[in-house]
Write a protein that holds these residues in place. Sequence first.
Motif, PDB file in Angstrom:
ATOM      1  N   MET A   1      -0.567 -12.583  -0.084  1.00 55.02           N
ATOM      2  CA  MET A   1      -0.227 -11.833   1.139  1.00 55.02           C
ATOM      3  C   MET A   1       0.594 -12.738   2.056  1.00 55.02           C
ATOM      4  N   SER A   2       1.877 -12.838   1.752  1.00 54.60           N
ATOM      5  CA  SER A   2       2.740 -13.797   2.450  1.00 54.60           C
ATOM      6  C   SER A   2       3.777 -13.122   3.338  1.00 54.60           C
ATOM      7  N   GLY A   3       3.823 -11.785   3.331  1.00 56.08           N
ATOM      8  CA  GLY A   3       4.829 -11.080   4.116  1.00 56.08           C
ATOM      9  C   GLY A   3       6.192 -11.043   3.460  1.00 56.08           C
ATOM     10  N   GLU A   4       6.272 -11.416   2.177  1.00 52.95           N
ATOM     11  CA  GLU A   4       7.559 -11.425   1.477  1.00 52.95           C
ATOM     12  C   GLU A   4       8.184 -10.037   1.430  1.00 52.95           C
ATOM     13  N   TYR A   5       7.365  -9.034   1.138  1.00 51.34           N
ATOM     14  CA  TYR A   5       7.894  -7.680   0.987  1.00 51.34           C
ATOM     15  C   TYR A   5       8.488  -7.171   2.297  1.00 51.34           C
ATOM     16  N   ASP A   6       7.784  -7.446   3.392  1.00 53.15           N
ATOM     17  CA  ASP A   6       8.211  -6.913   4.683  1.00 53.15           C
ATOM     18  C   ASP A   6       9.588  -7.425   5.108  1.00 53.15           C
ATOM     19  N   LYS A   7       9.965  -8.610   4.646  1.00 51.69           N
ATOM     20  CA  LYS A   7      11.255  -9.190   5.038  1.00 51.69           C
ATOM     21  C   LYS A   7      12.435  -8.437   4.426  1.00 51.69           C
TER      22      LYS A   7
ATOM     23  N   GLU B   1      10.497  -6.721  -5.392  1.00 55.49           N
ATOM     24  CA  GLU B   1      10.205  -7.213  -6.738  1.00 55.49           C
ATOM     25  C   GLU B   1      11.043  -8.450  -7.057  1.00 55.49           C
ATOM     26  N   PHE B   2      12.270  -8.475  -6.557  1.00 56.67           N
ATOM     27  CA  PHE B   2      13.157  -9.621  -6.798  1.00 56.67           C
ATOM     28  C   PHE B   2      12.637 -10.884  -6.111  1.00 56.67           C
ATOM     29  N   VAL B   3      12.116 -10.751  -4.885  1.00 53.84           N
ATOM     30  CA  VAL B   3      11.668 -11.928  -4.133  1.00 53.84           C
ATOM     31  C   VAL B   3      10.189 -12.239  -4.351  1.00 53.84           C
ATOM     32  N   ASP B   4       9.466 -11.377  -5.058  1.00 54.49           N
ATOM     33  CA  ASP B   4       8.025 -11.501  -5.193  1.00 54.49           C
ATOM     34  C   ASP B   4       7.638 -12.767  -5.961  1.00 54.49           C
ATOM     35  N   SER B   5       6.916 -13.662  -5.318  1.00 56.58           N
ATOM     36  CA  SER B   5       6.474 -14.884  -5.989  1.00 56.58           C
ATOM     37  C   SER B   5       5.330 -14.623  -6.954  1.00 56.58           C
ATOM     38  N   SER B   6       4.721 -13.429  -6.882  1.00 58.13           N
ATOM     39  CA  SER B   6       3.646 -13.071  -7.810  1.00 58.13           C
ATOM     40  C   SER B   6       4.172 -12.451  -9.098  1.00 58.13           C
TER      41      SER B   6
ATOM     42  N   LEU C   1      12.104  -5.021   3.332  1.00 56.37           N
ATOM     43  CA  LEU C   1      11.769  -3.594   3.304  1.00 56.37           C
ATOM     44  C   LEU C   1      11.927  -3.021   4.708  1.00 56.37           C
ATOM     45  N   PRO C   2      13.103  -2.464   5.034  1.00 56.83           N
ATOM     46  CA  PRO C   2      13.362  -1.984   6.396  1.00 56.83           C
ATOM     47  C   PRO C   2      12.807  -0.589   6.648  1.00 56.83           C
ATOM     48  N   MET C   3      11.514  -0.426   6.391  1.00 52.73           N
ATOM     49  CA  MET C   3      10.836   0.842   6.610  1.00 52.73           C
ATOM     50  C   MET C   3       9.568   0.594   7.412  1.00 52.73           C
ATOM     51  N   ASP C   4       9.121   1.616   8.094  1.00 52.34           N
ATOM     52  CA  ASP C   4       7.951   1.493   8.946  1.00 52.34           C
ATOM     53  C   ASP C   4       6.678   1.691   8.130  1.00 52.34           C
ATOM     54  N   ILE C   5       6.500   0.818   7.127  1.00 50.92           N
ATOM     55  CA  ILE C   5       5.303   0.845   6.292  1.00 50.92           C
ATOM     56  C   ILE C   5       4.900  -0.596   5.987  1.00 50.92           C
ATOM     57  N   TYR C   6       3.660  -0.772   5.599  1.00 51.18           N
ATOM     58  CA  TYR C   6       3.173  -2.090   5.186  1.00 51.18           C
ATOM     59  C   TYR C   6       3.219  -2.161   3.663  1.00 51.18           C
ATOM     60  N   GLY C   7       4.295  -2.765   3.142  1.00 51.55           N
ATOM     61  CA  GLY C   7       4.542  -2.735   1.710  1.00 51.55           C
ATOM     62  C   GLY C   7       3.454  -3.379   0.886  1.00 51.55           C
ATOM     63  N   GLU C   8       2.986  -4.556   1.282  1.00 55.83           N
ATOM     64  CA  GLU C   8       1.983  -5.268   0.492  1.00 55.83           C
ATOM     65  C   GLU C   8       0.668  -4.505   0.441  1.00 55.83           C
ATOM     66  N   TYR C   9       0.269  -3.930   1.575  1.00 55.63           N
ATOM     67  CA  TYR C   9      -0.981  -3.165   1.604  1.00 55.63           C
ATOM     68  C   TYR C   9      -0.860  -1.880   0.787  1.00 55.63           C
ATOM     69  N   LEU C  10       0.332  -1.283   0.785  1.00 63.96           N
ATOM     70  CA  LEU C  10       0.543  -0.079  -0.019  1.00 63.96           C
ATOM     71  C   LEU C  10       0.434  -0.407  -1.502  1.00 63.96           C
TER      72      LEU C  10
ATOM     73  N   ARG D   1      -6.004   5.765   1.117  1.00 72.81           N
ATOM     74  CA  ARG D   1      -5.335   4.612   1.714  1.00 72.81           C
ATOM     75  C   ARG D   1      -3.830   4.689   1.461  1.00 72.81           C
ATOM     76  N   GLN D   2      -3.437   5.106   0.270  1.00 70.37           N
ATOM     77  CA  GLN D   2      -2.009   5.243  -0.046  1.00 70.37           C
ATOM     78  C   GLN D   2      -1.343   6.234   0.904  1.00 70.37           C
ATOM     79  N   GLU D   3      -1.997   7.361   1.125  1.00 72.34           N
ATOM     80  CA  GLU D   3      -1.435   8.375   2.012  1.00 72.34           C
ATOM     81  C   GLU D   3      -1.314   7.845   3.443  1.00 72.34           C
ATOM     82  N   ALA D   4      -2.302   7.108   3.889  1.00 75.18           N
ATOM     83  CA  ALA D   4      -2.264   6.559   5.246  1.00 75.18           C
ATOM     84  C   ALA D   4      -1.167   5.512   5.403  1.00 75.18           C
ATOM     85  N   LEU D   5      -0.829   4.835   4.311  1.00 69.98           N
ATOM     86  CA  LEU D   5       0.164   3.758   4.355  1.00 69.98           C
ATOM     87  C   LEU D   5       1.585   4.238   4.039  1.00 69.98           C
ATOM     88  N   GLY D   6       1.773   5.553   3.845  1.00 70.05           N
ATOM     89  CA  GLY D   6       3.125   6.091   3.750  1.00 70.05           C
ATOM     90  C   GLY D   6       3.715   6.217   2.367  1.00 70.05           C
ATOM     91  N   ILE D   7       2.871   6.456   1.355  1.00 68.66           N
ATOM     92  CA  ILE D   7       3.410   6.549   0.000  1.00 68.66           C
ATOM     93  C   ILE D   7       4.331   7.754  -0.170  1.00 68.66           C
TER      94      ILE D   7
END
Length: 449
Positions: free
Chosen positions: A378-384, A424-429, A386-395, A406-412
């Motif tokens: 959980m490093s915030g990599e996705y959010d950097k 996916e390109f920047v994901d260190s995991s 992903l220019p959308m008003d969602i929490y990508g890592e939590y989704l 939870r998926q519905e609440a997080l904007g799937i």
Amino acid sequence: MANVIKLSKGLDINLKGKALEKMMTFAKGTELALTPDAFVGMTPKVVVKEGDLVKAGDALFVNKQYPDVKFASPVSGQVTAVIRGERRKVLCVKVKADPQQQYVDFGKKEVSRLDGEAVLKSLLDAGLFGYIDQLPYAISTNPETKPKAIFVSALRDKPLAADFEFELQRNEADFQTGLTALSKVAKTYLGIGRQQSSSALTQAKDVEVTVFDGPCPAGNVSVQVNHLDPVNKGEVVWTVDPTAVIFFGRLFNSGKVDLRRVIAVAGSEVKTPAYVEALVGEQIGNLLAGNLKEDRNVRIINGNVLTGKPCTTDDYVGGHTSEITVIPEGNDADEFLGWILPRFKQFSVNRSYFSWLCGKKSYALDARIKGGERHMIMSGEYDKVLPMDIYGEYLIKAIIAGDIDRQEALGIYEVSPEDFALAEFVDSSKLELQRIVREGLDILRKENA
């Protein structure tokens, strides 16, 4: 004046081999094929058999669940094969093209005099309705849905993506007709880029034009939906590829199904990156013949480097394919000292390599993952990126856990797999985020059916 939305999150990846704005000829094949997999979420039912004669515009298969949704043959000729895979899955329907093409005449129509139902009936009759997708679920839509809005993104900003402005040349009238037709169905939004100057885009009629100013993925239609008219549970919006808008316009202006599209042949392993005009269903080997470097193993991608599918020269241009990309596979790389070697020719988003000192330069990246799958950080990599008003890592975590609430609440409902391509390109995991999102959307669709 068009509304401007500035986006700061994202990442532009500058790769070698971008197509030059010139047309290239190629030896067209005599056999074309329409592939159902290009239309996500649709189960095909073949309505022709080997030996049948068809015209351009005749249906080759239909959506099994919604038989009114037909998929038109790009050429006239004889059906030569219905290729099936495991569990009799339809892989493609092949047609041997006639020397002189014959078209089904659907009749020219004055779009300004049609209503929404007449527009949809024309698209259904001609086998073009299936080129319309929808959010939620990022699938090919069906005529029973009632969209609250329609979105067209003319901005292609992924690495090595085809420039739609170049494709638009000499197709401006058909594009406008297609936009007008869509506007009869629901309010239509057209998203363009800050650098795009064609009057057919900036001064398009019957639609609301919005300029998106920012790095990739500003051109993703889901990103534009998120900023203009977000999708809530129970709502549906339609999304249409800009080339499909041209297809629709040609239908109304000429009365014929004309599936010609301009495709970028790009990548660092292409000798002469340029554009070709080809029909949907053209064999990819024909587009690449004599234009590949032969000094290493390559990966041919049907689509973009971030979102396309690996393919071979025996595969066919898909219904939504705007580029064919060729990059090094990387399985023959033999690097002294491996990862510890200081690198100036490879790209990194976190300054792991010294290439960040070289300013803006282009890179010839290969297809290696460079690492194995590991625990999610959980490093915030996705959010950097992903220019959308969602929490990508939590989704992503909610999808992996199968927590639908939870998926519905997080904007799937607002996302599509391509929105997570950069993550996916920047994901260190090293997680396959696009596959995870696709599986999550498919499960959600079954649950809500």
